[in-house]
Every structure is written in C-alpha cells, then in structure tokens.
Design an enzyme around this catalytic site. Sequence first.
Site, PDB file in Angstrom:
ATOM      1  N   LYS A 159       0.885  -1.169   0.000  1.00 27.28           N
ATOM      2  CA  LYS A 159       0.000   0.000   0.000  1.00 27.28           C
ATOM      3  C   LYS A 159       0.919   1.214   0.000  1.00 27.28           C
ATOM      4  O   LYS A 159       1.203   1.813   1.034  1.00 27.28           O
ATOM      5  CB  LYS A 159      -0.927  -0.050   1.220  1.00 27.28           C
ATOM      6  CG  LYS A 159      -2.164   0.818   1.074  1.00 27.28           C
ATOM      7  CD  LYS A 159      -3.169   0.516   2.167  1.00 27.28           C
ATOM      8  CE  LYS A 159      -4.267   1.573   2.229  1.00 27.28           C
ATOM      9  NZ  LYS A 159      -5.113   1.675   1.047  1.00 27.28           N
TER      10      LYS A 159
HETATM   11  N1  PPE Z   1      -7.961  -1.316  -3.191  1.00 28.08           N
HETATM   12  C1  PPE Z   1      -7.383  -0.093  -3.071  1.00 28.08           C
HETATM   13  C2  PPE Z   1      -6.713   0.491  -4.246  1.00 28.08           C
HETATM   14  C3  PPE Z   1      -7.451   0.579  -1.849  1.00 28.08           C
HETATM   15  O1  PPE Z   1      -6.872   1.781  -1.731  1.00 28.08           O
HETATM   16  C4  PPE Z   1      -8.129   0.003  -0.763  1.00 28.08           C
HETATM   17  C5  PPE Z   1      -8.213   0.720   0.550  1.00 28.08           C
HETATM   18  C6  PPE Z   1      -8.700  -1.276  -0.935  1.00 28.08           C
HETATM   19  C7  PPE Z   1      -8.588  -1.898  -2.154  1.00 28.08           C
HETATM   20  C8  PPE Z   1      -9.371  -2.005   0.188  1.00 28.08           C
HETATM   21  O2  PPE Z   1      -8.441  -2.408   1.170  1.00 28.08           O
HETATM   22  P1  PPE Z   1      -8.858  -2.598   2.700  1.00 28.08           P
HETATM   23  O3  PPE Z   1      -9.080  -1.235   3.247  1.00 28.08           O
HETATM   24  O4  PPE Z   1      -7.710  -3.296   3.299  1.00 28.08           O
HETATM   25  O5  PPE Z   1     -10.099  -3.398   2.713  1.00 28.08           O
HETATM   26  N2  PPE Z   1      -8.252   2.135   0.459  1.00 28.08           N
HETATM   27  C9  PPE Z   1      -7.979   2.939   1.624  1.00 28.08           C
HETATM   28  C10 PPE Z   1      -7.707   4.382   1.284  1.00 28.08           C
HETATM   29  C11 PPE Z   1      -8.841   5.195   0.804  1.00 28.08           C
HETATM   30  C12 PPE Z   1      -8.478   6.657   0.668  1.00 28.08           C
HETATM   31  O6  PPE Z   1      -9.188   7.396  -0.074  1.00 28.08           O
HETATM   32  O7  PPE Z   1      -7.532   7.112   1.298  1.00 28.08           O
HETATM   33  C13 PPE Z   1      -9.045   2.776   2.679  1.00 28.08           C
HETATM   34  O8  PPE Z   1     -10.142   2.307   2.380  1.00 28.08           O
HETATM   35  O9  PPE Z   1      -8.751   3.084   3.826  1.00 28.08           O
END
Ligand code: PPE
Length: 308
Positions: A159
């Site tokens: 990430k």
């Molecule tokens: N794909 C991406 C590209 C992504 O950024 C997130 C989280 C996910 C999938 C889902 O991952 P998880 O949160 O582990 O279920 N995106 C984070 C950032 C959003 C933002 O605008 O900043 C979040 O949801 O916290």
Amino acid sequence: MVQENAKIWFNGKLVPWGEANVHVLTHALHYGTAVFEGIRAYKCVDGRSAVFRLKEHAERLVESGKILGLPVPYSSEEIADAIIETLQANKLDAAYIRPLVFVGEGGMGVHPGKNPMHTCIAAWEWGAYLGEDALAKGIRIKTSTFTRHHVNIMMTKAKASGNYVNSVLAKMEAVADGYDEAMMLDPDGYVSEGSGENLFIVTKSGALKTAPLTSVLAGITRDSVMTMARDMGYEVLEQRFTRDELYTAPEAFFTGTAAELTPIRECDNRVIGKGKAGEVALNLQKEFFNVVTGANPKYSDWLHYYEV
Ligand code: PPE
C-alpha cells in the site's frame, strides 16, 4: 476537510496536531516513497470501542515497507500500540486511522540514500466515504480510461503512496464525468478494482466473484467479506472476469476500510441488476456492520478493544 484533533503520533511521540510538519524537500513528497494504512475503529454495541483487524493492518504496513525496500522503523506490534495510544490521546471512540511511513528530508535524487524514515499516525472521525446515500442506495461507477497496475510495474501488494497517483487519475476522471467512483481494468483488460476499493460481483448462480490478487490490493475488508460470505453459505470465487460480466451481473459492490461495503447500482450507464443496492450486498453489509461493532461475536478475534 479532516476534522482537527488534539494529537498526532510522530516518530514515537504524541505531538500537537498543528506541529506534525515536514520539510518541503521531504523525499516522499517528490517521489511518492511512502507506505500507509487506512484502518477503522468502531463504537461497539456493548459501549466499548474496537479497532477492526488492527493486527492485519499493522502487519500489512510493515510488509509494504519490506516490499519497497524501505523498512518501517517499528515492529507491527509497536505500530499497533501506537495506534491505540493515538486513539486514546484524541479520546476517539470511533475513527478512521491513517498511519504513514515515509522517506524524509536529506539528499535529493531518486535514491533514498540515508534519508531518515519518519512514521506518523493520525486519526479522525470519517463518515461514509462515498456519500451519505451510498451505503443504502448504491453508487454509479465508470470504467476508467486509466489502466490499473501491472504486477511488475508497481508493487500491488504494497500500500504505497506512489501507487495512488493511478487512483487519483481514475477518481478525478470519474468524478469530473459525473460518476461516484472509477472501476479500473487490469493490463489484460479484466476488471480489477476501484480507486480505493476491491470489487465483487454476484454471479447468476448466486456466487460471489472478485479479481485474484494480481493487480489489486489484498484488501482486509475483501478478506473479511470473503470469510463471512463463505460462513453464510455463499460460494466465493477469486477469478478474472470481464466488464461485460459486470454489466450483466445481478449485483456488484465495493469493499474497503473507508468505503466499507458499498453497493454498485450502475456501471458505464448500464443498470446493474435492479438498479439499486442488491439483496446479497445489503445482507453482507448488515453482517459486516454486525461484525465490526461486535454484535456478531463469531469474529471477535478481529476486534481489538480499547479504553477511550
Ligand atoms: N484497493 C485499493 C486500491 C485501496 O486503496 C483500498 C483501501 C482497498 C482496495 C481495500 O483495502 P482494505 O481497506 O484493506 O479493505 N483504500 C484505503 C484508502 C482510501 C483513501 O481514499 O484514502 C481505505 O479504504 O482506507
């Protein structure tokens, strides 16, 4: 606007919110050399507060640093403790938590050299990510003109802040065109994910289908929803699928820490299913909120309770 709180955890100490600052020659500002997390804490049904899957998020942060070759200067246990400290210092009984580990000031040029690694953790109250109605009514999405990452161009299991320029491009385009969110295709043209969410469809046979972990982030919400869905009796498939399969799917939804479980009611001006939040999506969403608030004790291992 992020609502200002009292303290930010910065390199091992809690500092006043307004004093958590960096120099303009911070390496990460120029080159995106940073890794981060997004985590939520919920107020539970019994009045206590809990961070959802704290351990997994802290471990993913440390792994993101390892993947980039920019090690996080703390263990995942130390990060988890610091997150709790930050919530308590700000008296937050529910919050969105943002740890960030970044290459600091010092030398310029692409090579991070001996520049210091900085770690900060901020937390604030953050409501529905995609708008008030999104959770109940579903959202409209658009296939992005920007392709999602290739496994050997960006490190998709990290990430990493730099990865998010791709997300920013897609999100800005979708919003400018009047949609709520973008859907990105992988380099081979298959459905991958949203700018900040994993994507699921419900197939005609009633199974859940989501893209395999190639060009998408290994979402912790994705994992949670897959586990819950299997326990509820749904078949869950991690398989590539095409945008026309999404158009004709009875239901679709996004998962993510910020987005939680947001139904999708339209893609590229084609109505999905009945054009509203689907039954399966709402069923899983209800279960998800029961789990994160401790109403369903089956997954209590996922909750890290803390005193405010
Ligand atoms: N794909 C991406 C590209 C992504 O950024 C997130 C989280 C996910 C999938 C889902 O991952 P998880 O949160 O582990 O279920 N995106 C984070 C950032 C959003 C933002 O605008 O900043 C979040 O949801 O916290």
